[in-house]
Motif scaffolding. Structure first.
Motif, PDB file in Angstrom:
ATOM      1  N   ASP A 116       0.528 -10.143  -0.064  1.00 14.94           N
ATOM      2  CA  ASP A 116      -0.969 -10.096   0.356  1.00 14.94           C
ATOM      3  C   ASP A 116      -2.613 -10.853  -0.193  1.00 14.94           C
ATOM      4  OD1 ASP A 116       0.053  -7.627   0.875  1.00 14.94           O
ATOM      5  OD2 ASP A 116      -0.738  -6.965  -0.453  1.00 14.94           O
ATOM      6  N   HIS A 173       3.302 -13.173   6.257  1.00 13.66           N
ATOM      7  CA  HIS A 173       2.865 -11.622   6.590  1.00 13.66           C
ATOM      8  C   HIS A 173       2.459 -11.508   7.138  1.00 13.66           C
ATOM      9  CE1 HIS A 173       4.246  -8.149   3.706  1.00 13.66           C
ATOM     10  NE2 HIS A 173       2.694  -8.382   2.879  1.00 13.66           N
ATOM     11  N   HIS A 177      -1.908  -6.833   8.317  1.00 16.03           N
ATOM     12  CA  HIS A 177      -1.449  -6.024   7.555  1.00 16.03           C
ATOM     13  C   HIS A 177      -1.836  -4.616   7.888  1.00 16.03           C
ATOM     14  CE1 HIS A 177       0.138  -4.257   3.722  1.00 16.03           C
ATOM     15  NE2 HIS A 177       0.732  -6.136   3.654  1.00 16.03           N
TER      16      HIS A 177
END
Ligand SMILES: [Zn+2]
Length: 313
Positions: A116, A173, A177
């Motif tokens: 993150d 990632h 998100h």
């Protein structure tokens, strides 16, 4: 007699006039040609000087060019050498993984991963890793944008270069998100977010190519789309990975004791992929302890790489 005298006088005057004309003519011609010669010499000198300057510049530039070419050759060689070293390094880790899996080696490997980020707190995490000379993997997202979420006065994009500089793996990632904001609404929406993050990493690092993806929320979050996404990831040269151990910092950790207990309980295989979040203060404060715990228990801490057996392809 008189006419003879007049004749003589006329001859005398004419001779004088001729002499006058010749002498003034010579003087004129002398100065005329002399000036011309002077100009000519002057002109030639300037041209020659110009030529010499040009010639000097030319050899100077030629010299510079060959220096730059030499430097470039050295630089290209360095790039190749790094690539060879990198491949050798990862090949030997892969060989170790295979030996561990077949029982031929008693070694253990833990891959520390941080999801993150980047956050401003990431600098602290990086410094702790440096202190232990541990390389890890950062699953990056643009969810926080350019400014750090934990300190809006700070720029977070420079961290991308920092990951590379300190020898860590940058992984993908997804850009958004957006688990609840359409990330999993279709295979394409997921892939768009992967490619946007890939581009961001490339731009901020000057060319680093991400090869590993972690699904936000873990791969089961993709539900029915999972197989379709994996196929597209594979076609783009990506592998993907979930995790096998964690301290639970992704949700509702209340204390260090709880994190410590979660972490220790989850470490039970010879090869572990440990999930952390680089925004979490409890994880950051326990990180030295976690690293020491793993090392005492015989784990080698390594960064993830595409060829690793823990990366699904
Ligand atoms: Zn995440």
């Amino acid at each position: 007699m008189e006419s003879q005298n007049r004749k003589n006088k006329i001859i005398y005057v004419i001779t004088l006039l001729i002499l006058l004309i010749i002498s003034s003519g010579s003087i004129f011609l002398y100065y005329y040609f002399d000036e011309k010669t002077k100009i000519k010499i002057k002109f030639n000198k300037t041209e020659e000087e110009k030529y010499q300057i040009r010639e000097a510049l030319y050899y100077d530039k030629l010299d510079e060019l060959s220096k730059v070419q030499d430097e470039k050759k050295e630089y290209d060689n360095l790039d190749n050498q790094i690539e060879i070293l990198r491949n050798d390094y990862f090949k030997s880790i892969k060989a170790l993984e295979d030996a561990i899996k077949s029982g031929k080696s008693k070694a253990k490997i833990a891959y520390l991963t941080f999801d993150d980020g980047p956050y401003y707190n990431t600098y602290k995490v990086l410094d702790i890793l440096d202190k232990y000379n541990v390389k890890a993997t950062f699953f990056t997202t643009n969810i926080n944008g350019e400014k750090c979420f934990d300190d809006r006065s700070k720029e977070c994009y420079p961290l991308y270069k920092e990951y590379v500089k300190r020898g860590h793996t940058i992984a993908n990632h997804t850009y958004t998100h957006g688990i609840w904001k359409g990330l999993y609404s279709s295979v394409d929406s997921f892939m768009t977010a992967v490619i946007k993050q890939e581009d961001l990493v490339k731009r901020e690092t000057g060319g680093y190519v991400t090869k590993i993806v972690r699904f936000p929320g873990g791969s089961p979050t993709a539900g029915k789309l999972k197989n379709g996404i994996i196929e597209k990831l594979r076609a783009r040269g990506y592998g993907w990975v979930d995790w096998s151990a964690q301290d639970g910092d992704g949700g509702g950790l209340k204390s260090k004791e709880e994190a410590r207990a979660n972490f220790k309980a989850s470490i039970n295989q010879n090869i572990e992929v440990v999930l952390f979040h680089d925004y979490n203060n409890i994880t950051t404060s326990l990180l030295p302890e976690f690293i020491e715990y793993l090392q005492k228990n015989g784990y080698i801490l390594l960064p993830l790489f595409y060829e690793s057996s823990v990366i699904n392809k």
